[in-house]
Design a protein around this motif. Structure first.
Motif, PDB file in Angstrom:
ATOM      1  N   LYS A 192      -6.045  -5.256   7.185  1.00  0.00           N
ATOM      2  CA  LYS A 192      -5.435  -5.028   6.127  1.00  0.00           C
ATOM      3  C   LYS A 192      -4.296  -4.049   6.209  1.00  0.00           C
ATOM      4  N   ASN A 193      -3.215  -4.243   5.389  1.00  0.00           N
ATOM      5  CA  ASN A 193      -2.140  -3.216   5.651  1.00  0.00           C
ATOM      6  C   ASN A 193      -2.613  -1.732   5.501  1.00  0.00           C
ATOM      7  N   PRO A 194      -2.196  -0.909   6.607  1.00  0.00           N
ATOM      8  CA  PRO A 194      -2.849   0.430   6.840  1.00  0.00           C
ATOM      9  C   PRO A 194      -2.453   1.356   5.452  1.00  0.00           C
ATOM     10  N   TYR A 195      -3.435   2.191   5.227  1.00  0.00           N
ATOM     11  CA  TYR A 195      -3.253   3.441   4.305  1.00  0.00           C
ATOM     12  C   TYR A 195      -2.619   4.431   5.252  1.00  0.00           C
ATOM     13  N   THR A 196      -1.749   5.146   4.579  1.00  0.00           N
ATOM     14  CA  THR A 196      -1.214   6.356   5.035  1.00  0.00           C
ATOM     15  C   THR A 196      -1.397   7.494   4.141  1.00  0.00           C
TER      16      THR A 196
ATOM     17  N   ALA B 165     -10.229  17.774  -1.281  1.00  0.00           N
ATOM     18  CA  ALA B 165     -10.618  17.108  -2.315  1.00  0.00           C
ATOM     19  C   ALA B 165     -11.141  15.733  -1.546  1.00  0.00           C
ATOM     20  N   PRO B 166     -12.282  15.211  -2.257  1.00  0.00           N
ATOM     21  CA  PRO B 166     -12.753  13.757  -1.845  1.00  0.00           C
ATOM     22  C   PRO B 166     -11.823  12.676  -1.918  1.00  0.00           C
ATOM     23  N   LEU B 167     -12.142  11.601  -1.197  1.00  0.00           N
ATOM     24  CA  LEU B 167     -11.210  10.505  -1.004  1.00  0.00           C
ATOM     25  C   LEU B 167     -11.858   9.372  -0.706  1.00  0.00           C
ATOM     26  N   SER B 168     -11.784   8.106  -1.328  1.00  0.00           N
ATOM     27  CA  SER B 168     -12.395   6.636  -0.874  1.00  0.00           C
ATOM     28  C   SER B 168     -11.077   5.735  -0.734  1.00  0.00           C
ATOM     29  N   LEU B 169     -11.124   5.069   0.203  1.00  0.00           N
ATOM     30  CA  LEU B 169     -10.159   4.028   0.554  1.00  0.00           C
ATOM     31  C   LEU B 169     -10.704   2.559   0.496  1.00  0.00           C
ATOM     32  N   GLN B 170     -10.462   1.845  -0.268  1.00  0.00           N
ATOM     33  CA  GLN B 170     -10.713   0.511  -0.648  1.00  0.00           C
ATOM     34  C   GLN B 170     -10.441  -0.434   0.184  1.00  0.00           C
ATOM     35  N   CYS B 171     -11.552  -1.183   0.818  1.00  0.00           N
ATOM     36  CA  CYS B 171     -11.249  -2.234   1.519  1.00  0.00           C
ATOM     37  C   CYS B 171     -11.058  -3.709   0.915  1.00  0.00           C
TER      38      CYS B 171
ATOM     39  N   GLN C 124      -5.945  17.408   9.313  1.00  0.00           N
ATOM     40  CA  GLN C 124      -6.215  16.696  10.474  1.00  0.00           C
ATOM     41  C   GLN C 124      -6.352  15.022  10.145  1.00  0.00           C
ATOM     42  N   ASP C 125      -6.784  14.756   8.879  1.00  0.00           N
ATOM     43  CA  ASP C 125      -6.943  13.483   8.550  1.00  0.00           C
ATOM     44  C   ASP C 125      -5.776  12.585   8.548  1.00  0.00           C
ATOM     45  N   ALA C 126      -4.428  13.238   8.233  1.00  0.00           N
ATOM     46  CA  ALA C 126      -3.296  12.747   8.234  1.00  0.00           C
ATOM     47  C   ALA C 126      -2.632  12.445   9.334  1.00  0.00           C
ATOM     48  N   LEU C 127      -3.306  12.652  10.488  1.00  0.00           N
ATOM     49  CA  LEU C 127      -2.682  12.357  11.819  1.00  0.00           C
ATOM     50  C   LEU C 127      -2.730  10.934  12.171  1.00  0.00           C
TER      51      LEU C 127
ATOM     52  N   VAL D 252       0.874  -1.298   0.049  1.00  0.00           N
ATOM     53  CA  VAL D 252       0.106   0.029  -0.134  1.00  0.00           C
ATOM     54  C   VAL D 252       0.929   1.053  -0.011  1.00  0.00           C
ATOM     55  N   ASP D 253       0.625   1.979  -1.023  1.00  0.00           N
ATOM     56  CA  ASP D 253       1.560   3.120  -1.229  1.00  0.00           C
ATOM     57  C   ASP D 253       0.882   4.535  -0.347  1.00  0.00           C
ATOM     58  N   VAL D 254       1.543   5.204  -0.243  1.00  0.00           N
ATOM     59  CA  VAL D 254       1.234   6.770   0.543  1.00  0.00           C
ATOM     60  C   VAL D 254       0.335   7.328  -0.390  1.00  0.00           C
ATOM     61  N   ILE D 255      -0.749   7.759   0.159  1.00  0.00           N
ATOM     62  CA  ILE D 255      -1.679   8.197  -0.686  1.00  0.00           C
ATOM     63  C   ILE D 255      -1.739  10.094  -0.503  1.00  0.00           C
ATOM     64  N   GLU D 256      -1.215  10.672  -1.502  1.00  0.00           N
ATOM     65  CA  GLU D 256      -1.306  12.035  -1.553  1.00  0.00           C
ATOM     66  C   GLU D 256      -2.611  12.553  -2.050  1.00  0.00           C
ATOM     67  N   VAL D 257      -3.128  13.449  -1.318  1.00  0.00           N
ATOM     68  CA  VAL D 257      -4.389  13.965  -1.722  1.00  0.00           C
ATOM     69  C   VAL D 257      -4.274  15.647  -1.097  1.00  0.00           C
ATOM     70  N   ASP D 258      -4.992  16.506  -1.957  1.00  0.00           N
ATOM     71  CA  ASP D 258      -5.016  17.929  -1.643  1.00  0.00           C
ATOM     72  C   ASP D 258      -6.211  18.002  -0.598  1.00  0.00           C
ATOM     73  N   GLU D 259      -5.821  18.961   0.490  1.00  0.00           N
ATOM     74  CA  GLU D 259      -6.924  19.329   1.508  1.00  0.00           C
ATOM     75  C   GLU D 259      -8.175  20.056   0.749  1.00  0.00           C
TER      76      GLU D 259
END
Length: 1197
Positions: free
Chosen positions: A227-231, A157-163, A206-209, A148-155
Motif C-alpha cells: 500500500k502507498n506509505p503513510y507519512t 497522542a494515540p494513532l491507528s493506521l488503517q491497512c 522518533q516515529d516520524a523518522l 494518502v495524505d501526510v498525517i499530523e499528530v501531536d506527540e
C-alpha cells in the motif's frame, strides 16, 4: 471372523430395547481371493477437501476414488446439475478413477470452473457420494489506488493506521514495513492488530523518522502487494534526544508530554461479544492507548484461563485459546493499566459447533434373513438435523423396502433378502456446516469356506497347552464343530474348549490325544471341512546336570550333562558361562554327555549352564566352578593380566539419597587390584550411556553411594590393576529414587541476537542427576534493563528460547529457573543479555592518509557516533587494494585486503604495501552483525622502494677459465631499476679470496667472470638497484669441482680432473722438452741446409691416455661432459664457442716453415711434405686440429 449372536424375538418389547439385541454384521476376511469373489457396493476411498482453493497457474485436480465389486463407474454434478465431462475438451477423468483433470495448457480461465462439485461412484449394488467440494480459484487482487495524505499528530497522542487490504482468497498475511523494506519495530507501544491495522499507544517524535507501508502477502501466488506509505508529522513541544532516555517516564516528562490514563483503541467501549466454533482457535484482542504505554492483563470470570492451551501474543495484547471446546465459553476481561490508572473491557465468548460425529455409520454385511441396523449420531450447536439418503436419493423418495424401518438417526433392517444391497448416506447439518457419511448394506449368501491350509500338522510337548486353528467364512455365518478320528461326538468341554472363531483349545495334551482332528463348517448353503493332525512328543529333560565343584589350577575338569528327549526330535546341547555363550577354544571339549576342561585356570571360574533344546522345548542346568589359585610364592613367575570382572552386585541399605553397593571381586590375574570404579546408568535422559560415579580402593568390596532424586539408577563395577581395567561387571538391579524440586538452576545463561529483531536466550541444561523430578522445564524471564520494566516469561523444555520483535541492541535482564513436577529451584541469578544488532548506519568521515614510507601509511579518521553503530563496536576496518603500478605495462593484482583496528580508535597504520603503486582505500565501522557503509574512496601513491631479488641466477662453467652468469629482472621492481650490483668471491673449503664488486647497467642480464684459478668455487651475490638503494640479494654458488665434491650423476666414479694429476703434468713437461729439442734440431738442419728427418717422427704414436682430457665445462644446474670436444687446459674459447689455438711468439711461420713451399733452399721435400701432411690431417680428422701436443708437433713438420 465374528460369529453371529443368537437371535432374540422383539415381539412385545419396546423398539429401543430391540435395537440392543440385533445381530452383529458379518466381517469379510482380508483374504484377497475371497474379497475379489464377493460382490461389494461402492466405497469412497479418497476425495478432495470440502473448501478447495486452487492455484490459477496450475491445472486443477478434483480427486474422487472408490472401490467396489464390480469396479465402480463415476459421474459428477456441478452446482447441483449433471456435469458432462465429455463435452468439455479441457476436462478429463483419470482411468479407473473418478478424479477430474482440468487442463489449462491450451488456454482457458480457471475462474470459469468455480462452483460446487459432487462425485457419484456406482456399480450394480449401489451408489456412493463424495462430500460437496466447493472449488474456488485463489485471488491476489491489486491494492486500490488511493492518495494518502501526510498525517499530523501531536506527540503523546494515540494513532491507528488503517491497512484495509484487498480481499484475497485465502486471506493474505499482513505486515508493516517502511518504503525501504525495513520492518517496523513493534513493542507494547507500537503493534499490529490481528486485522492488520497498526496501533500507536502514544506517538513519539522518533516515529516520524520513517514512513509506514502495509504489505499483503498472498500464499498461492507468492506475491506481495504494498500500500502507498503513510507519512507522519509529529508536532512536538521540545527538542529531543531520541536515544538518551528511550521510552521511560522521565523521557515523557522531559518532552513535555502529558501522562494519560489508558483507553481502548480496539475493541471500543467496555464490553463486546465474540462467537467461535468448537475445535477452532479463539483470538481475543485488546489494544489500549495511554502515556506511558499500558500493560495488558487477561482474566476469566469465575475461574482461571484454560490451562494447557492458552498463549499470550502481541506483547500480551492478544489472548489465543487453541482447540476451543464448550467449556471455554464465558466472560473474559482484559485490564489495561499504567501509572495513571486502569480500564477494563469484557468480552462475552459464545462457543457454537458445526456437526461432529458421535456414532458414524459403518458398512453392514448380512446374510439372507438376518437383522441389522445403521446408526448415525451427531452433535453440534445448534443440534444438527439428520437426513438419510439411499444411493444418493432421499430415502423418502426411494422405492419402499418392507425390511427397512427408519427411526430418526437409526435404520433397522429385519429379515433382509438378496437384492436389498444399497449404499446409504447420512447427512448431519446445522447452520455452521454439515457431515456426510456413506455406509453400504450388502446381503450375501456364501457357502462355508475353510481358510486354513489343508492337512496341517501340529506338534506339542506332552502336558502342554495347545490350540488347533480352523478359520472359516460363510454367509449365513456357519456353525463349526470338531471331531477326532472320524468319531461322531463333538469335542467341547473337559480337556477341550471350542472357540467361536473356529479354534479348538486343548488345556493339557496327553499321549492319548494324538490323532487326526476334523473341523466341519456348515450353513444352509452347504458345508466345508479340514483335517489337522496332532502329535504329542516327550519333553526334553537333563537327567544328570553339572554340579558345583572346587578344583585346583591346572587340573582336568568334567562337567556332566546327560539329556533325555523325544527320539523323533533333534536335540542341540549348548554351554553358557556367566550367562553368555561359552567359547571352547583349544582347552575345552564338548562331548556327548558333558564338557571337559583341560588345564583349569583362574579365568575358568564362574557359572556354567548346560542348555538342551529342541524345536519345541528346552531344559537347562547350572553349576558354579571355583578354581583354587597356586601358592603365593609362585605368583611372581606367572604372567600378569587384566583382572576379571566383579560379579554378583547387590544393593542394600536403600535410602532416600543413598544406597549400599556390594560386589564379589573377580580374579586379579596375578596383579593385585588397586581400584574399583563404580559407574551408573539412568534410563530417562541418556539410556545406555554409563557415567563414572565414584572410585574406591582395591581392598574394599562395598561402598555407600550418594544418589540424586528421581534417577532410575543401575550400577556396574570395573576392577583396575597395574595391567589395566577389567571388563565391566553385569549391571545391578535398578533403584529408583524419589523426586524433589531442583536445587540448582541452569548455568551459562546468555542472551544475544541472531537477527536484528530478536534475542536468543541459551543456557547449559541440567543433566539427569540434576533434574530431580519428571517433566523438567525452564521458566525463562526477561525484561528491558529498567527497574520499572515489566517481566515477560515463557516456559520451555529445550535449552533455548527466542524473543522476537525486540528493539535493536538494547540490554535485557534475564533469569532462567529450573522447574519440575515437584516444584521450582531457588530464585535464579540475573544475567545481562543484548538483543540483535543491525548493520551500522554511518561510515567514518574525514579520512586522512599520510605516507610513512614506500610500504606503509598512517591513517586518521573521525569516529562515527555511537548511536549509529546499532550494536557493539568491534573494530574499524580499512579496505585497500592496489589499483595500478607507476611502472608502465606491469600487471598488478587488484585483490581487496583489509586491516583491522579493534576498539573505538581514530588512527592506525597500514603496512605491507607495494612501493611505487597507486592504491585506493575505504573505511568502515564493524559490529557483531557486519560492516557498515563504506566511506568515500581515497586514492594515494606509494614512493619508490628497494626492489625484490632477481627472479633467478643461472651459473654455467663452459671450461675451467671462465664462468658465465645469467639472470632475470626482479618480479617486483618497486621503482625504476637503475642497475645491478654483483659481488663475487672465490672460496676453497674454509679459505676465501678477495671480494670483487661489479656495477652493471639496468638492462644487462649476462656477465662473464674470469677465474683466478681452476680449482676454487665462487659465491655470487646479485642485487637490483633503484634510486632508493639496493634490493634483496640473490645468492648462488658455482658447483663444486669433481675432486672436492661429490660427483654429479652426469659423471662416472672413474672420471677425474686430469689437469691436476701428476702423470699428466709430467707428460706435458716431456712433450714440451721434446718440442724444444726438435726446434733446436730443425734450426741446426736449416742453418746447414740439411734434410729434416720427418719420416722418423711421423710414425710416433700418441699416449692413449692423452685422449682423456676433460673439457671442464659446468652448468649451474648439472655437470655436462663432451667426450668429442675437449680443449686443453691452456686453450681459449671464442665467443662463438669454437676452440682456437693459442698464439705463440715462437711460431714456426716466423722461421719460414709455416707457409706453403716458401723456403726453396733444398726444401722442396719440406714444403711438399708440409702441404701434404696438412692435407692428410685435415682430411683424416678435421675436428682434432691442435687438440693435442702430438698434433702440434705434426704441424711443425
Amino acid at each position: 471372523m465374528i460369529p453371529r449372536r443368537a437371535r432374540i424375538s422383539c415381539a412385545g418389547i419396546a423398539f429401543a430395547l430391540c435395537l440392543q439385541h440385533l445381530v452383529s454384521a458379518i466381517e469379510v476376511p482380508l483374504d484377497s481371493n475371497i474379497q475379489s469373489e464377493l460382490p461389494q457396493p461402492p466405497t469412497i476411498t479418497k476425495q478432495s477437501i470440502k473448501d478447495y482453493i486452487v492455484d490459477p497457474r496450475d491445472n486443477i485436480f478434483i480427486e474422487c476414488e472408490a472401490k467396489g465389486n464390480p469396479v465402480p463407474t463415476f459421474s459428477w454434478t456441478r452446482n447441483g446439475k449433471f456435469f458432462n465431462v465429455a463435452k468439455d475438451p479441457k476436462v478429463s477423468m483419470r482411468r479407473r478413477s473418478g478424479t477430474l483433470v482440468i487442463d489449462f495448457h491450451s488456454g482457458g480461465r480457471p475462474e470459469d470452473y468455480e462452483g460446487e462439485y459432487q462425485c457419484f461412484a456406482r456399480n450394480d449394488f449401489g451408489t456412493a457420494l463424495s462430500s460437496k467440494i466447493h472449488l474456488q480459484v485463489s485471488k491476489s487482487p491489486l491494492w486500490p489506488k488511493e492518495k494518502v495524505d501526510v498525517i499530523e499528530v501531536d506527540e503523546g497522542a494515540p494513532l491507528s493506521l488503517q491497512c484495509n487490504p484487498p480481499p484475497g482468497l485465502p486471506e493474505p498475511v499482513i505486515f508493516w514495513m517502511s518504503s525501504s523494506m525495513e520492518p517496523i519495530p513493534q513493542d507494547k507501544r507500537v503493534s499490529q492488530g490481528h486485522k492488520g491495522d497498526l496501533y500507536f499507544s502514544n506517538v513519539l517524535a522518533q516515529d516520524a523518522l520513517t514512513d509506514y507501508s502495509c504489505n499483503a502477502r498472498f500464499h498461492f501466488t507468492h506475491t506481495i502487494q504494498q500500500k502507498n506509505p503513510y507519512t507522519l508529522k509529529v508536532k512536538t513541544k521540545k527538542s529531543h534526544n531520541e536515544t538518551s532516555l528511550g521510552n521511560s517516564p522521565a523521557m515523557y516528562r522531559a518532552r513535555g508530554i502529558t501522562e494519560t490514563t489508558p483507553s481502548f483503541m480496539y475493541p471500543y467501549g467496555t464490553s463486546s461479544s465474540q462467537m467461535v466454533l468448537r475445535g477452532m482457535d479463539l483470538l481475543l484482542e485488546c489494544i489500549a492507548s495511554g502515556v506511558p504505554a499500558p500493560d495488558i492483563m487477561w482474566y476469566k470470570k469465575g475461574g482461571e484461563l484454560p490451562p494447557g492451551k492458552t498463549k499470550m501474543e502481541n506483547f500480551n495484547k492478544a489472548l489465543r485459546i487453541s482447540n476451543v471446546s464448550e467449556e471455554d465459553s464465558g466472560e473474559y476481561s482484559c485490564l489495561a493499566s499504567n501509572k495513571m490508572g486502569s480500564i477494563r473491557h469484557t468480552i462475552s465468548v459464545r462457543v457454537k459447533a458445526a456437526p461432529y460425529w458421535l456414532d458414524q455409520p459403518e458398512n453392514l454385511i448380512l446374510a439372507p434373513g438376518e437383522d441389522g441396523r445403521l446408526v448415525c449420531r451427531a452433535n453440534g450447536n445448534p443440534k444438527p438435523t439428520i437426513q438419510w439418503l439411499v444411493n444418493g436419493e432421499p430415502i423418502e423418495s426411494s422405492p419402499p423396502n418392507p425390511s427397512r424401518e427408519v427411526a430418526g438417526d437409526t435404520i433397522v433392517f429385519r429379515d433382509t433378502q438378496i437384492g436389498s444391497s444399497a449404499v446409504y448416506q447420512c447427512n448431519a447439518s446445522n447452520e455452521h456446516g454439515y457431515l456426510l457419511a456413506n455406509a453400504f448394506v450388502s446381503v450375501l449368501d456364501v457357502p462355508p469356506r475353510i481358510l486354513a491350509p489343508r492337512n496341517q500338522l501340529i506338534r506339542v510337548i506332552e502336558n502342554n497347552r495347545t490350540r488347533l486353528d480352523c478359520p472359516f467364512f460363510g454367509s449365513p455365518i456357519p456353525t463349526l464343530r470338531w471331531f477326532k478320528n472320524g468319531q461322531g461326538n463333538t469335542l467341547d468341554g473337559g480337556n477341550y474348549k471350542a472357540h467361536e472363531n473356529g479354534s479348538l483349545e486343548m488345556f493339557m495334551a496327553r499321549k492319548e490325544d494324538q490323532g487326526i482332528y476334523t473341523c466341519v463348517a456348515t450353513n444352509i448353503l452347504g458345508k466345508a471341512e479340514a483335517q489337522v493332525r496332532l502329535e504329542v512328543k516327550d519333553p526334553t529333560r537333563i537327567v544328570r546336570g553339572p554340579e558345583d565343584q572346587v578344583v585346583k589350577r591346572g587340573k582336568i575338569l568334567q562337567l556332566p550333562c546327560r539329556v533325555k528327549h523325544d527320539p523323533t526330535l533333534r536335540v542341540l546341547v549348548t554351554w553358557l558361562k556367566d550367562n553368555a555363550p561359552l567359547y571352547l577354544g583349544t582347552r575345552m571339549k564338548k562331548e556327548e554327555e558333558g564338557l571337559t576342561i583341560f588345564g583349569v585356570t583362574e579365568r575358568d571360574q564362574g557359572d556354567y549352564t548346560c542348555v538342551a533344546s529342541t524345536e519345541l522345548d528346552k531344559d537347562a542346568a547350572k553349576a558354579y566352578l571355583t578354581v583354587l589359585a597356586d601358592p603365593a610364592n609362585r605368583l611372581r613367575d606367572l604372567p600378569k593380566e587384566r583382572p576379571d570382572q566383579p560379579r554378583d552386585l547387590e544393593l542394600s541399605d536403600l535410602a532416600e539419597r543413598s544406597v549400599r553397593l556390594t560386589w564379589i571381586p573377580g580374579d586379579d590375574k596375578n596383579s593385585p587390584i588397586t581400584d574399583y570404579v563404580v559407574q551408573f546408568e539412568e534410563d530417562r535422559m541418556q539410556p545406555g550411556v554409563w557415567h563414572d560415579h565414584s572410585r574406591y580402593p582395591g581392598s574394599v568390596n562395598s561402598a555407600l553411594l550418594s544418589l540424586s532424586p528421581y534417577v532410575n539408577y543401575q550400577f556396574r563395577v570395573i576392577a583396575v590393576n597395574d595391567v589395566g581395567s577389567s571388563v565391566p561387571s553385569l549391571p545391578s538391579e535398578r533403584y529408583q529414587t524419589n523426586g524433589a524440586r531442583p536445587e540448582i538452576n541452569p548455568t551459562g545463561v546468555q542472551g544475544a541476537g541472531t537477527q536484528k529483531n530478536n534475542m536468543e536466550i541459551t543456557w547449559t541444561p541440567l543433566n539427569a542427576t540434576q533434574a530431580y523430578g519428571p517433566n523438567l522445564r525452564y521458566i525463562v524471564r526477561w525484561r528491558r534493563r529498567d527497574p520499572r520494566g515489566s517481566w515477560h516469561n515463557e516456559t520451555v523444555r529445550s535449552a533455548r528460547h527466542v524473543v522476537w520483535n525486540t528493539p535493536i541492541y538494547v540490554p535485557y535482564e534475564i533469569k532462567v529457573q529450573a522447574e519440575n513436577d515437584f516444584g521450582r529451584a531457588p530464585e535464579p541469578d540475573t544475567y545481562i543479555g543484548y538483543s540483535g544488532e543491525d548493520y551500522p548506519k554511518a561510515a567514518p568521515t574525514d579520512v586522512r592518509i599520510r605516507v610513512l614510507n614506500s610500504t606503509a601509511i598512517a591513517l586518521t579518521w573521525t569516529r562515527v557516533h555511537l548511536d549509529t553503530i546499532q550494536g557493539q563496536l568491534k573494530e574499524y576496518r580499512a579496505y585497500f587494494w592496489r589499483d595500478s603500478s607507476l611502472l608502465k605495462n606491469l600487471w598488478v593484482s587488484k585483490k581487496r585486503q583489509f586491516v583491522s583496528f579493534p576498539g573505538d580508535r581514530n588512527r592506525g597504520t597500514v603496512s605491507r604495501l607495494f612501493p611505487y603503486s597507486n592504491y585506493k582505500l575505504e573505511m568502515v565501522v564493524t559490529n557483531g552483525r557486519g560492516d557498515g557503509p563504506r566511506s568515500e574512496t581515497k586514492e594515494f601513491p606509494t614512493p619508490e622502494g628497494v626492489p625484490s631479488s632477481p627472479r633467478y641466477l643461472r651459473i654455467r662453467q663452459p671450461n675451467l677459465e671462465i664462468i658465465n652468469l645469467e639472470w632475470d629482472h626482479p618480479e617486483h621492481p618497486n621503482g625504476i631499476i637503475t642497475g645491478y650490483t654483483l659481488r663475487y668471491q672465490p672460496f676453497n673449503g674454509t679459505r676465501t679470496g678477495r671480494t670483487v664488486v661489479e656495477n652493471l647497467s639496468p638492462n644487462q642480464t649476462k656477465f662473464t667472470v674470469q677465474r683466478s684459478d681452476p680449482i676454487s668455487r665462487y659465491r655470487f651475490v646479485l642485487r637490483a638497484r633503484t634510486q632508493v638503494g639496493e634490493g634483496e640479494p640473490l645468492t648462488e654458488e658455482s658447483p663444486a669441482l669433481l675432486d672436492e665434491a661429490t660427483p654429479s650423476p652426469a659423471y662416472t666414479k672413474n672420471q677425474v680432473d686430469i689437469a691436476t694429476q701428476g702423470w699428466f703434468i709430467g707428460l706435458m713437461c716431456a712433450i714440451a722438452l721434446l718440442v724444444l729439442i726438435l726446434l733446436i734440431v730443425c734450426f741446426i738442419k736449416r742453418s746447414r741446409g740439411g734434410k729434416y728427418p720427418v719420416r722418423d717422427n711421423k710414425d710416433e704414436h700418441l699416449n692413449p691416455e692423452d685422449k682423456n682430457v676433460e673439457d671442464g665445462s659446468f652448468d649451474y644446474r648439472s655437470l655436462e661432459s663432451d667426450e668429442d670436444n675437449k680443449p686443453l687446459p691452456n686453450s681459449q674459447t671464442s665467443l662463438d664457442g669454437t676452440i682456437k689455438q693459442q698464439e705463440s711468439d715462437d711460431s714456426l711461420v716466423d722461421y719460414g716453415e709455416g707457409g706453403e713451399g716458401q723456403f726453396n733452399e733444398d726444401g722442396s721435400f719440406i714444403g711438399q711434405y708440409t702441404v701434404k701432411k696438412d692435407k692428410e690431417e685435415t682430411e683424416g680428422n678435421e675436428s682434432s686440429e691442435a687438440t693435442s701436443p702430438v698434433n702440434a708437433i705434426y704441424s711443425l713438420a
